[in-house]
Scaffold this active site. Structure first.
Site, short mmCIF file in Angstrom:
data_model
loop_
_atom_site.label_atom_id
_atom_site.label_comp_id
_atom_site.label_asym_id
_atom_site.label_seq_id
_atom_site.Cartn_x
_atom_site.Cartn_y
_atom_site.Cartn_z
N ASN A 192 0.87 -1.18 0.00
CA ASN A 192 0.00 0.00 0.00
C ASN A 192 0.91 1.23 0.00
OD1 ASN A 192 -1.87 2.00 0.41
ND2 ASN A 192 -2.44 1.37 2.50
N TRP A 193 1.03 1.84 -1.18
CA TRP A 193 1.97 2.96 -1.32
C TRP A 193 1.41 4.27 -0.74
CZ3 TRP A 193 4.33 2.63 -6.97
CH2 TRP A 193 5.23 1.57 -7.00
N LYS A 194 0.11 4.30 -0.46
CA LYS A 194 -0.52 5.53 0.05
C LYS A 194 -0.23 6.72 -0.86
CE LYS A 194 -0.47 3.42 4.57
NZ LYS A 194 -0.42 3.55 6.01
N HIS A 225 -9.89 1.35 4.36
CA HIS A 225 -8.65 1.60 5.12
C HIS A 225 -8.92 2.63 6.21
CE1 HIS A 225 -4.61 2.83 6.14
NE2 HIS A 225 -4.20 1.70 5.60
N GLU A 250 -6.09 -4.72 10.40
CA GLU A 250 -5.16 -3.61 10.58
C GLU A 250 -5.51 -2.83 11.84
OE1 GLU A 250 -2.90 -2.58 6.78
OE2 GLU A 250 -4.48 -1.12 7.07
N GLY A 266 1.65 2.71 10.60
CA GLY A 266 2.50 3.86 10.30
C GLY A 266 3.85 3.83 10.98
N SER A 303 2.66 -1.69 10.41
CA SER A 303 4.10 -1.69 10.70
C SER A 303 4.79 -3.03 10.42
CB SER A 303 4.36 -1.29 12.16
OG SER A 303 3.84 -0.02 12.42
N GLY A 330 2.63 -1.11 4.37
CA GLY A 330 2.63 0.31 4.02
C GLY A 330 4.02 0.82 3.72
#
Ligand code: PGA
Length: 265
Positions: A10-12, A96, A166, A172, A214, A235
């Protein structure tokens, strides 16, 4: 024992240029193409789809991070499932916590799941608690999220969904810590029980459940070995091909050792 794993990046809101996006994608593809037991999906910002479409393959699949509920019409700023499908997209993240934090509720997540499935996309449905309260209210949150998201789907559609556990507190770079495999395991069992109660134990067993929050090369395998999951949603570490590739390779090697064990039995 399942030996087919799913690892989703998930590149955000990253990276910042097409050149970088192509470089990271290519770095991941080099490794993912060689794997037999792991499928790799990379969920990218829409603006890179056109360029990355040319690089994507069966072993390095394109995904997006969200889709709109409606499929056309007067909906400023939205992007539909059918639009992204034209770029070879197969997966979309739905629900998300960072999207939920901008106002999305369980009912909208349900509508997006339905839109995804109807349009031939696999929704990766994110569920997870904000915090672990000592009275255990968080179990209720997770149950509601799962029931609302998939409770009205026809049973056959379960083959076409993924659930990602999640925990929001673990997401993060600045999260204090990831969940432990033991914390993950109890929630994954719980999610499967909720699915089993709505559908059947076999359906609950077959649905792919991932862990996200994480995940790093150091701790990833623990979630498969002891956390009861079928892969991960990664992420920030997915923007570093070396790190992400290590996660892919370690998972492939683990799957191979499990296969050998199964054969020996
Ligand atoms: P993280 O993000 O790996 O950076 O914690 C995971 C996610 O939000 O999907």
């Amino acid at each position: 024992m399942k030996t087919n794993y799913l690892i989703i990046a998930n590149w955000k809101l990253n990276p910042q240029t097409t050149v970088e996006a192509k470089k990271i994608f290519t770095g991941i593809k080099k490794v993912s193409t060689k794997l037999k037991n792991v499928s790799t999906v990379i969920c990218v910002p829409y603006v890179y789809l056109s360029d990355l479409k040319k690089l994507a393959s069966k072993k390095c699949i394109l995904g997006v991070q969200d889709i709109a509920v409606p499929t056309e019409g007067a909906h400023t700023g939205l992007v539909s499932a059918s639009m992204v499908k034209k770029f070879g997209v197969t997966y979309t993240i739905v629900g998300h916590s960072e999207v939920r934090a901008r106002g999305e509720n369980d009912a909208t997540v349900r509508a997006k799941v339905t839109t995804a499935v109807t349009n031939g996309l696999v929704p990766v449905i994110c569920v997870g608690e904000q915090a672990r309260d000592t009275q255990g209210f968080f179990w209720h949150t997770i149950k509601e999220q799962v029931i609302t998201a998939i409770g009205n789907l026809p049973r056959k559609s379960l083959e076409q969904i993924v659930i990602a556990y999640e925990p929001v507190w673990a997401i993060g770079k600045d999260a204090p810590r990831p969940a432990t495999p033991a914390e993950c395991f109890e929630v994954v069992l719980f999610i499967r029980k909720v699915i089993s109660d709505i559908f059947s134990p076999a359906d609950a067993h077959n649905v792919q459940v991932l862990y996200g929050g994480s995940v790093t090369p150091k701790d990833a395998l623990g979630f498969i070995e002891h956390g009861g999951v079928d892969g991960y949603l990664v992420g920030h570490e997915s923007l570093l091909p070396k790190h992400f590739d290590t996660i892919l390779i370690n998972t492939e090697n683990y799957a191979n050792t499990q296969k050998t064990k199964t054969i020996k039995k």
